[in-house]
Motif scaffolding. Sequence first.
Motif, PDB file in Angstrom:
ATOM      1  N   GLU A 251       0.804  -1.213   0.000  1.00 55.38           N
ATOM      2  CA  GLU A 251       0.000   0.000   0.000  1.00 55.38           C
ATOM      3  C   GLU A 251       0.841   1.269   0.000  1.00 55.38           C
ATOM      4  OE1 GLU A 251      -3.280   0.224   2.708  1.00 55.38           O
ATOM      5  OE2 GLU A 251      -3.251  -1.925   3.061  1.00 55.38           O
ATOM      6  N   TYR A 252       2.160   1.121   0.099  1.00 53.38           N
ATOM      7  CA  TYR A 252       3.061   2.255   0.296  1.00 53.38           C
ATOM      8  C   TYR A 252       3.980   2.362  -0.911  1.00 53.38           C
ATOM      9  CZ  TYR A 252       6.781   4.969   2.665  1.00 53.38           C
ATOM     10  OH  TYR A 252       7.716   5.894   3.019  1.00 53.38           O
ATOM     11  N   THR A 253       3.855   3.457  -1.672  1.00 51.84           N
ATOM     12  CA  THR A 253       4.662   3.649  -2.872  1.00 51.84           C
ATOM     13  C   THR A 253       5.414   4.976  -2.786  1.00 51.84           C
ATOM     14  OG1 THR A 253       3.073   2.422  -4.206  1.00 51.84           O
ATOM     15  CG2 THR A 253       4.636   3.797  -5.388  1.00 51.84           C
ATOM     16  N   LEU A 254       6.666   4.959  -3.225  1.00 52.24           N
ATOM     17  CA  LEU A 254       7.521   6.145  -3.232  1.00 52.24           C
ATOM     18  C   LEU A 254       8.032   6.374  -4.648  1.00 52.24           C
ATOM     19  CD1 LEU A 254       9.380   8.298  -1.810  1.00 52.24           C
ATOM     20  CD2 LEU A 254      11.042   6.445  -1.540  1.00 52.24           C
ATOM     21  N   ASP A 255       8.038   7.645  -5.090  1.00 56.67           N
ATOM     22  CA  ASP A 255       8.534   7.940  -6.432  1.00 56.67           C
ATOM     23  C   ASP A 255       9.109   9.349  -6.461  1.00 56.67           C
ATOM     24  OD1 ASP A 255       9.136   7.517  -9.053  1.00 56.67           O
ATOM     25  OD2 ASP A 255       7.101   7.774  -9.813  1.00 56.67           O
TER      26      ASP A 255
END
Length: 324
Positions: free
Chosen positions: A65-69
Amino acid sequence: MKRKTLISIASILVGTTLFAACTETNNKVSFKHYWYRDSSIATASVETLVYNVSFEAGTGISDDEYTLDYNNGKYTTKLSLINDDGTEFYRYETELTVDVTYIYGDATFTAQDSVKTSVDFEKSVTLAPIKSHKEIVSHSPLSGAGATVNDCYTKYDYVVDVTYNGVNGSVVVDNRAADNDDVSPVAFEIEDSDDYTYLDNEQLLFALRGINPSEKSAPELLVYAPFTKAVQSIKASFGSKVEGEKFKFTTKGETEATEKTISYYPVSLSIDANSPGATQTIKVATHGDPKTNEWRNVILEIQTPISYSLGTLTYKLVSAEFSE
């Protein structure tokens, strides 16, 4: 859920301070002015370089559920030769901006990380630092999400000023994200300076352009780290020359980027310690005839792994206006 604060992304994008232990090898470096077409003449024109910054995600964040970009990254450097009442010195300024996005479930948070630096240093074979200024704003990721998207990061906002008086100096670190009135200067000394060349952290990558790999294939450089208040040693290992790779960027007078065939040295920046951690890789254009150095030993590309296997940031040169 276990959550761990990761190192500030903005602060490590370029010119990261690396931790190290010194050895006893005499490793003084004599820098050449290879950033000019004629390295024997230090002219007064200004050099400006622009890089695009891209991000390739790693495996460091495993929460579905945790996305970094990171997007819209741009890095600009400016080199000037300053004449202050008859005294000449270099001023090297950089600015990095990159958008960071966190996605947690259906919620999204986007902010801009930025790093601005300025460093003055001597126009000499040592490039001895005079003073530096750094402003950092970053939203540093955590290794696991919390209850909301706002629990996925920690914001940092620092101003760092370093002043040198030979091998002695003082540093002021101002944490603007905290109500901290204690911004008193802290004195330091560059130990082992008789055996090693010392630089300010903000001129470290630039200084690679002034090294002749045939004279020093793996120099070690001392850098004072303001946050840890320690002198650290960094090893710059020059690999074998890579012939004729193609790079696409604009130079003065060009309205569109064209391919240039340029040879370069891959340089690895690593900690001089038993556990060196992540290594930066830099592609530095080779110099030819010292008086007709077309590509000025320019940094063509930088690859910076982000701690905890979050991914890699890659800087690619897209515009170059060289000093003559």
